[in-house]
Design a protein around this motif. Structure first.
Motif, PDB file in Angstrom:
ATOM      1  N   CYS A 209     -32.643  25.627  15.176  1.00 19.68           N
ATOM      2  CA  CYS A 209     -33.992  25.086  14.939  1.00 19.68           C
ATOM      3  C   CYS A 209     -35.047  26.193  14.962  1.00 19.68           C
ATOM      4  CB  CYS A 209     -34.320  24.033  15.990  1.00 19.68           C
ATOM      5  SG  CYS A 209     -33.227  22.586  15.940  1.00 19.68           S
ATOM      6  N   SER A 210     -36.180  25.890  14.372  1.00 15.99           N
ATOM      7  CA  SER A 210     -37.264  26.870  14.292  1.00 15.99           C
ATOM      8  C   SER A 210     -37.918  27.059  15.655  1.00 15.99           C
ATOM      9  CB  SER A 210     -38.319  26.401  13.294  1.00 15.99           C
ATOM     10  OG  SER A 210     -38.968  25.231  13.762  1.00 15.99           O
ATOM     11  N   ARG A 211     -38.550  28.213  15.839  1.00 15.58           N
ATOM     12  CA  ARG A 211     -39.223  28.505  17.101  1.00 15.58           C
ATOM     13  C   ARG A 211     -40.362  27.528  17.358  1.00 15.58           C
ATOM     14  NH1 ARG A 211     -39.934  35.125  17.235  1.00 15.58           N
ATOM     15  NH2 ARG A 211     -37.691  35.655  17.280  1.00 15.58           N
ATOM     16  N   GLU A 212     -41.055  27.143  16.288  1.00 18.54           N
ATOM     17  CA  GLU A 212     -42.188  26.234  16.434  1.00 18.54           C
ATOM     18  C   GLU A 212     -41.739  24.882  16.965  1.00 18.54           C
ATOM     19  OE1 GLU A 212     -43.073  29.462  13.744  1.00 18.54           O
ATOM     20  OE2 GLU A 212     -41.464  27.967  13.721  1.00 18.54           O
ATOM     21  N   PHE A 213     -40.621  24.404  16.476  1.00 20.67           N
ATOM     22  CA  PHE A 213     -40.097  23.117  16.943  1.00 20.67           C
ATOM     23  C   PHE A 213     -39.623  23.218  18.396  1.00 20.67           C
ATOM     24  CE2 PHE A 213     -36.303  20.453  17.643  1.00 20.67           C
ATOM     25  CZ  PHE A 213     -36.892  19.195  17.554  1.00 20.67           C
ATOM     26  N   VAL A 214     -38.853  24.247  18.691  1.00 15.21           N
ATOM     27  CA  VAL A 214     -38.286  24.409  20.039  1.00 15.21           C
ATOM     28  C   VAL A 214     -39.391  24.601  21.075  1.00 15.21           C
ATOM     29  CG1 VAL A 214     -36.798  25.833  21.495  1.00 15.21           C
ATOM     30  CG2 VAL A 214     -36.117  25.331  19.144  1.00 15.21           C
ATOM     31  N   ALA A 215     -40.473  25.246  20.697  1.00 10.72           N
ATOM     32  CA  ALA A 215     -41.552  25.543  21.641  1.00 10.72           C
ATOM     33  C   ALA A 215     -42.196  24.294  22.213  1.00 10.72           C
ATOM     34  CB  ALA A 215     -42.609  26.415  20.959  1.00 10.72           C
ATOM     35  N   GLN A 216     -42.142  23.177  21.495  1.00 12.71           N
ATOM     36  CA  GLN A 216     -42.783  21.967  21.988  1.00 12.71           C
ATOM     37  C   GLN A 216     -41.882  21.160  22.929  1.00 12.71           C
ATOM     38  OE1 GLN A 216     -43.542  18.828  19.166  1.00 12.71           O
ATOM     39  NE2 GLN A 216     -41.729  19.331  17.954  1.00 12.71           N
ATOM     40  N   ILE A 217     -40.576  21.408  22.907  1.00 13.95           N
ATOM     41  CA  ILE A 217     -39.643  20.592  23.678  1.00 13.95           C
ATOM     42  C   ILE A 217     -39.855  20.706  25.193  1.00 13.95           C
ATOM     43  CG2 ILE A 217     -37.215  20.078  24.107  1.00 13.95           C
ATOM     44  CD1 ILE A 217     -38.194  19.297  21.332  1.00 13.95           C
ATOM     45  N   PRO A 218     -40.074  21.916  25.752  1.00 13.30           N
ATOM     46  CA  PRO A 218     -40.274  21.995  27.208  1.00 13.30           C
ATOM     47  C   PRO A 218     -41.439  21.153  27.719  1.00 13.30           C
ATOM     48  CG  PRO A 218     -39.834  24.170  26.312  1.00 13.30           C
ATOM     49  CD  PRO A 218     -40.026  23.257  25.138  1.00 13.30           C
ATOM     50  N   LYS A 219     -42.401  20.845  26.849  1.00 10.30           N
ATOM     51  CA  LYS A 219     -43.540  20.024  27.256  1.00 10.30           C
ATOM     52  C   LYS A 219     -43.174  18.542  27.366  1.00 10.30           C
ATOM     53  CE  LYS A 219     -46.456  23.211  24.618  1.00 10.30           C
ATOM     54  NZ  LYS A 219     -47.358  23.343  23.453  1.00 10.30           N
ATOM     55  N   LEU A 220     -41.988  18.184  26.882  1.00 17.60           N
ATOM     56  CA  LEU A 220     -41.580  16.785  26.838  1.00 17.60           C
ATOM     57  C   LEU A 220     -40.574  16.416  27.926  1.00 17.60           C
ATOM     58  CD1 LEU A 220     -41.031  16.490  22.958  1.00 17.60           C
ATOM     59  CD2 LEU A 220     -43.131  16.107  24.260  1.00 17.60           C
ATOM     60  N   VAL A 221     -40.087  17.399  28.672  1.00 18.96           N
ATOM     61  CA  VAL A 221     -39.032  17.124  29.645  1.00 18.96           C
ATOM     62  C   VAL A 221     -39.601  16.738  31.013  1.00 18.96           C
ATOM     63  CG1 VAL A 221     -37.419  18.691  28.509  1.00 18.96           C
ATOM     64  CG2 VAL A 221     -38.842  19.544  30.375  1.00 18.96           C
ATOM     65  N   GLU A 222     -38.755  16.103  31.815  1.00 20.07           N
ATOM     66  CA  GLU A 222     -39.085  15.768  33.199  1.00 20.07           C
ATOM     67  C   GLU A 222     -38.226  16.630  34.120  1.00 20.07           C
ATOM     68  OE1 GLU A 222     -38.884  11.469  33.905  1.00 20.07           O
ATOM     69  OE2 GLU A 222     -38.884  11.229  31.734  1.00 20.07           O
ATOM     70  N   GLU A 223     -38.807  17.018  35.251  1.00 20.57           N
ATOM     71  CA  GLU A 223     -38.091  17.844  36.224  1.00 20.57           C
ATOM     72  C   GLU A 223     -37.461  16.923  37.280  1.00 20.57           C
ATOM     73  OE1 GLU A 223     -37.998  20.894  35.400  1.00 20.57           O
ATOM     74  OE2 GLU A 223     -39.797  21.197  34.175  1.00 20.57           O
ATOM     75  N   VAL A 224     -36.133  17.038  37.445  1.00 29.12           N
ATOM     76  CA  VAL A 224     -35.420  16.151  38.363  1.00 29.12           C
ATOM     77  C   VAL A 224     -34.537  16.987  39.288  1.00 29.12           C
ATOM     78  CG1 VAL A 224     -33.753  14.258  38.561  1.00 29.12           C
ATOM     79  CG2 VAL A 224     -35.429  14.254  36.697  1.00 29.12           C
ATOM     80  N   ALA A 225     -34.540  16.653  40.574  1.00 28.27           N
ATOM     81  CA  ALA A 225     -33.654  17.292  41.543  1.00 28.27           C
ATOM     82  C   ALA A 225     -32.522  16.324  41.889  1.00 28.27           C
ATOM     83  CB  ALA A 225     -34.419  17.677  42.806  1.00 28.27           C
ATOM     84  N   VAL A 226     -31.297  16.818  41.850  1.00 30.79           N
ATOM     85  CA  VAL A 226     -30.125  15.993  42.120  1.00 30.79           C
ATOM     86  C   VAL A 226     -29.363  16.603  43.290  1.00 30.79           C
ATOM     87  CG1 VAL A 226     -28.067  14.932  41.113  1.00 30.79           C
ATOM     88  CG2 VAL A 226     -30.017  15.481  39.648  1.00 30.79           C
ATOM     89  N   TRP A 227     -28.862  15.746  44.157  1.00 33.11           N
ATOM     90  CA  TRP A 227     -28.167  16.220  45.351  1.00 33.11           C
ATOM     91  C   TRP A 227     -26.651  16.165  45.176  1.00 33.11           C
ATOM     92  CZ3 TRP A 227     -33.055  16.530  45.623  1.00 33.11           C
ATOM     93  CH2 TRP A 227     -33.658  17.219  46.672  1.00 33.11           C
ATOM     94  N   PRO A 228     -25.900  16.982  45.960  1.00 31.12           N
ATOM     95  CA  PRO A 228     -24.439  17.016  45.809  1.00 31.12           C
ATOM     96  C   PRO A 228     -23.812  15.627  45.865  1.00 31.12           C
ATOM     97  CG  PRO A 228     -25.160  18.752  47.279  1.00 31.12           C
ATOM     98  CD  PRO A 228     -26.374  17.924  47.005  1.00 31.12           C
ATOM     99  N   LYS A 229     -22.863  15.399  44.965  1.00 33.11           N
ATOM    100  CA  LYS A 229     -22.081  14.162  44.822  1.00 33.11           C
ATOM    101  C   LYS A 229     -22.846  13.040  44.124  1.00 33.11           C
ATOM    102  CE  LYS A 229     -19.221  15.112  48.906  1.00 33.11           C
ATOM    103  NZ  LYS A 229     -18.719  14.577  50.214  1.00 33.11           N
TER     104      LYS A 229
END
Length: 328
Positions: A209-229
């Motif tokens: 994919c193009s750099r312009e397209f990929v550059a917008q994706i990090p703005k759309l994600v959510e940060e999640v912490a997951v614990w062992p198991k």
């Protein structure tokens, strides 16, 4: 609900005290805390989660748990209230522990998931991790009671020598999620967690994919912490999300496959189902260690593609080596 009616038998002037105002007053006047909260008998019910059961406080000594509770601030949000706005972080890096109610998470106006009783908001910054506020908005879909826990309380516990051994699992979690060493039960290093802050931008899914397209994706994600198991997703589940591993290790299990696969920082999982290349997830993903995962909802990927229509062909081509429509 109230068990009785209140009927005026004369003309009456009433002063209304809203519950959220009362709880906010406790923050300014902590001496009134015990009297007010003790009167809220629902807090002792079995359905109300206990702080010690929250994954982030696994193995934390009871003395620390009690101090966290004592120094916490009660919060109340009526249905429709914004608990956390887009671009905002929880004040003073507190963690918000949901005691009653449910919240809806949206990114750029698109609902992605819900969180309910026993869930926590703001874990990354509470742990002292570098996690800038994202585009996530959290709104109460029903009346919510929340316990705001102070990060300073855990900082105090970490500096107390008497809690040093008990807090090894807590320190281990912080270490792995920040890309540090993986420690055993005694605090000795047994490996390191690959830390890839650019796990979205460098994902093989977007390799063509193009750099312009990929550059917008990090703005759309959510940060999640997951614990062992903890199970991230199960084989056969609908692929609503794509998962980018920033730190930690995940075990992939599939029925009929004897050898499990272990993936770490920089890997992308769940992408085939999210891209509709398969009907559902083809394996079960389980956290081997603490895991920092960035999740992208299918609806947000569709919105991104609507602005870059030519990227859909490239996205499918990078995964399947051919053309076709990503979403059928």
């Amino acid at each position: 609900e109230r068990a009785h009616d209140v009927v005026a038998i004369t003309h009456v002037m009433v002063m209304v005290l809203y519950r959220h105002a009362l709880l906010n007053a406790i923050v300014a006047h902590p001496q009134a805390r015990e009297a007010v909260l003790d009167n809220e008998t629902w807090r002792a019910e079995e359905s109300v989660p206990k702080l010690g059961k929250l994954n982030v406080f696994d193995s934390v000594p009871e003395a620390v748990i009690k101090r966290l509770e004592k120094e916490s601030s009660p919060r109340y949000f009526k249905a429709g209230s914004i608990i956390l706005g887009a671009g905002q972080a929880v004040e003073d890096d507190h963690v918000l522990f949901i005691l009653r109610g449910e919240v809806r998470i949206s990114v750029l106006g698109i609902p992605t998931r819900t969180m309910g009783v026993g869930a926590a908001i703001g874990v990354h910054r509470f742990l002292g991790l570098d996690c800038p506020p994202g585009q996530m908005e959290i709104v109460a879909t029903s009346p919510c009671d929340v316990m705001a826990l102070k990060r300073e309380t855990m900082q105090w516990a970490l500096e107390e020598e008497r809690f040093e051994d008990d807090l090894i699992p807590y320190k281990n979690g912080k270490s792995i999620l920040s890309g540090g060493q993986i420690l055993d039960a005694f605090g000795f290093p047994i490996g390191s967690a690959k830390f890839v802050p650019t796990c979205v931008e460098e994902s093989e899914v977007f390799g063509a994919c193009s750099r312009e397209f990929v550059a917008q994706i990090p703005k759309l994600v959510e940060e999640v912490a997951v614990w062992p198991k903890e199970v991230i997703y199960r084989q056969g589940d609908v692929g609503d999300f794509m998962y980018f591993i920033k730190a930690g290790r995940v075990r992939l299990e599939a029925m009929g496959r004897k050898q499990h696969e272990i993936v770490g920082g920089g890997a992308t999982i769940g992408d085939m189902a999210c891209l509709d290349q398969v009907p559902n997830h083809v394996e079960t993903a389980i956290a081997e260690t603490h895991v920092w995962v960035r999740i992208l909802h299918k609806k947000l990927l569709r919105r991104a593609l609507s602005s870059f229509p030519e990227e859909e062909r490239r996205l499918m081509g990078s995964k399947a080596g051919g053309g076709g429509n990503v979403f059928g």
